[in-house]
Design a protein around this motif. Sequence first.
Motif, PDB file in Angstrom:
ATOM      1  N   GLY A 177       0.852  -1.181   0.000  1.00  0.00           N
ATOM      2  CA  GLY A 177       0.000   0.000   0.000  1.00  0.00           C
ATOM      3  C   GLY A 177       0.888   1.230   0.000  1.00  0.00           C
ATOM      4  O   GLY A 177       1.808   1.337  -0.817  1.00  0.00           O
ATOM      5  N   GLN A 178       0.639   2.153   0.927  1.00  0.00           N
ATOM      6  CA  GLN A 178       1.473   3.355   1.012  1.00  0.00           C
ATOM      7  C   GLN A 178       2.891   2.994   1.428  1.00  0.00           C
ATOM      8  O   GLN A 178       3.117   2.198   2.342  1.00  0.00           O
ATOM      9  N   ARG A 179       3.859   3.569   0.718  1.00  0.00           N
ATOM     10  CA  ARG A 179       5.273   3.414   1.080  1.00  0.00           C
ATOM     11  C   ARG A 179       5.907   4.797   0.947  1.00  0.00           C
ATOM     12  O   ARG A 179       6.001   5.329  -0.140  1.00  0.00           O
ATOM     13  N   TYR A 235       8.499  -3.501  -3.461  1.00  0.00           N
ATOM     14  CA  TYR A 235       8.341  -3.699  -2.015  1.00  0.00           C
ATOM     15  C   TYR A 235       9.039  -4.980  -1.615  1.00  0.00           C
ATOM     16  O   TYR A 235       9.494  -5.759  -2.457  1.00  0.00           O
ATOM     17  N   SER A 242       3.670  -3.659   8.351  1.00  0.00           N
ATOM     18  CA  SER A 242       3.405  -2.227   8.270  1.00  0.00           C
ATOM     19  C   SER A 242       4.112  -1.533   9.424  1.00  0.00           C
ATOM     20  O   SER A 242       4.460  -2.163  10.424  1.00  0.00           O
ATOM     21  N   ASP A 257       5.272   2.742  11.117  1.00  0.00           N
ATOM     22  CA  ASP A 257       5.486   4.182  11.010  1.00  0.00           C
ATOM     23  C   ASP A 257       6.540   4.553  12.042  1.00  0.00           C
ATOM     24  O   ASP A 257       6.262   4.576  13.243  1.00  0.00           O
ATOM     25  N   PRO A 287       9.802  -3.112   9.906  1.00  0.00           N
ATOM     26  CA  PRO A 287       9.462  -2.671   8.544  1.00  0.00           C
ATOM     27  C   PRO A 287      10.686  -2.657   7.630  1.00  0.00           C
ATOM     28  O   PRO A 287      11.781  -2.269   8.044  1.00  0.00           O
ATOM     29  N   SER A 333       7.151   5.322   6.532  1.00  0.00           N
ATOM     30  CA  SER A 333       5.770   4.888   6.735  1.00  0.00           C
ATOM     31  C   SER A 333       5.411   3.838   5.683  1.00  0.00           C
ATOM     32  O   SER A 333       5.451   4.117   4.483  1.00  0.00           O
ATOM     33  N   LEU A 334       5.092   2.634   6.140  1.00  0.00           N
ATOM     34  CA  LEU A 334       4.710   1.537   5.240  1.00  0.00           C
ATOM     35  C   LEU A 334       3.350   1.000   5.637  1.00  0.00           C
ATOM     36  O   LEU A 334       3.059   0.828   6.824  1.00  0.00           O
ATOM     37  N   ARG A 335       2.532   0.724   4.641  1.00  0.00           N
ATOM     38  CA  ARG A 335       1.238   0.086   4.857  1.00  0.00           C
ATOM     39  C   ARG A 335       1.138  -1.107   3.927  1.00  0.00           C
ATOM     40  O   ARG A 335       1.120  -0.954   2.706  1.00  0.00           O
ATOM     41  N   ASP A 348      -0.953  -4.463   2.628  1.00  0.00           N
ATOM     42  CA  ASP A 348      -2.305  -5.014   2.535  1.00  0.00           C
ATOM     43  C   ASP A 348      -2.223  -6.535   2.588  1.00  0.00           C
ATOM     44  O   ASP A 348      -2.004  -7.193   1.571  1.00  0.00           O
TER      45      ASP A 348
END
Length: 488
Positions: free
Chosen positions: A143-145, A179, A185, A187, A311, A356-358, A360
């Motif tokens: 997701g967000q990276r 990734y 995930s 932060d 992370p 910050s990693l999200r 899924d």
Amino acid sequence: MCSARFARTGSITLTIISTASPPRRAVMCRFGVPVLAFCAATAGVTWLSAQASGPGSGQGNAPARIRGFSAASSAAETAREREMKAAPSPKLAEADFDVMTAEPHHTGSPYEIKLADYVADAFKSFGLDATKYEYSVLLPWPGQRRIDIVAPDPIKLQVEEEKIRGDQWADKPGILPAYNAYSPSGDVTGEIVYVNFGIPADYETLQKLGIEVKGKIVLARYGGSWRGIKPKVASEHGAIACIIYSDPHEDGYFQGEVYPDGPFRGWGMIQRGSVMDMPRYPGDPSTPGRPSKPGVERLPMDKIETFAPIPVQPLSYRDGVELLKRLKGPVAPEAWRGALPITYHIGPGPAKVHMSLRMDYGQRRLINVVGRMAGSVAPDEWIIVGSHRDAWTFGASDSVSGHVSMMAVARAMSDMMKKGWRPRRSVLFVSWDGEEQGLLGSTEWVEDLTEELKAKAAVYVNRDAGAGGLNFSSSAVHSLSRATVSRR
């Protein structure tokens, strides 16, 4: 790579792999790879054909007697091997290659599922008994990276791969962003410490220098070990996150011309890969020792032991240099210095980043395809030939080239069967799914068929990246070294 789990069945493992740097060949020279894969297929045919009557191996100009064969049967065996080596078709291999590299096909993607049908249909057309084994595996997609340098001066790192003008493949839809699979995930914010390859010996060097990584974010370069070791060792020393970048010394302009002018990684190119703790156990992290089928007990996320402990995010050397040039502290030892145009410092700091990693995480569809050729004398003894079908993106070298060569061998043996030949033992051709993230497909299949494999598996032959780059190389255990040597 699939051989790790087959060790549990008591089988013999054979791996013959040819390797070279894939970045350019995987994209720009797509029609060169099928030809090399065809050559690899002919080598595979030679070895497999020998299994029809015994364990020998033949050469084009073979001696009167082949090891493992009687003098009377050696001539017939030599003729059979010669016929089978001539059978694979470059044109048919190229056709398979074009289909299998037409779209990105990571595990769980629509095209990877479509390719399972393509392979099953191909096996059936060869006259094999084709079966699909389907599983539902826990698999993360990115997701967000985001990685921002917050000190000594603010800068947002690119994180995404560079797109080179005119590269039609990079613009195709369906490519997952770069990734590291099975990163959690997170932060976090912390100072950077450069740890070279991030292996235990590097932390011993840091200790001698009086530098700790506790509470820091480590920056490691690819190489020196499998990538999953880097966050594991970093966490053991108290680090809160791990960034892995490609240094041009190992994979870039130091080695030769970079893409698109050569086969090596360019400034903005990123190496994808898994950071699962596979030495602990491979396969679906939520079902250790059990096949990931409906109704099976699954571990809760907080009980899974094979996720990376901190992370992790891969970067290009375009971003890596931005971190390195903002480090002070001791100058890195000579062995720690890469090929970037800077003085390599260790830190800690003053470079400080917010990361910050999200991820899924979800259940993804995984399909192995098995084509079975029944043996004439010992049908319950299995020679298993496997190659993985999945890829991080298009997979031209890793592992479509190997997969195409496996299909060429299956097709050649099928043609021989139509002429009356039968293998002595059953031969199973297996198209694995989910190899890249952590040997998922092969592990689930072995866990699903454990007892049957213990009773029937005799030999496993792995076909991974069969062709790529400009130079041939090969490897095998010592007893099989003769199989990797061509005699004129």
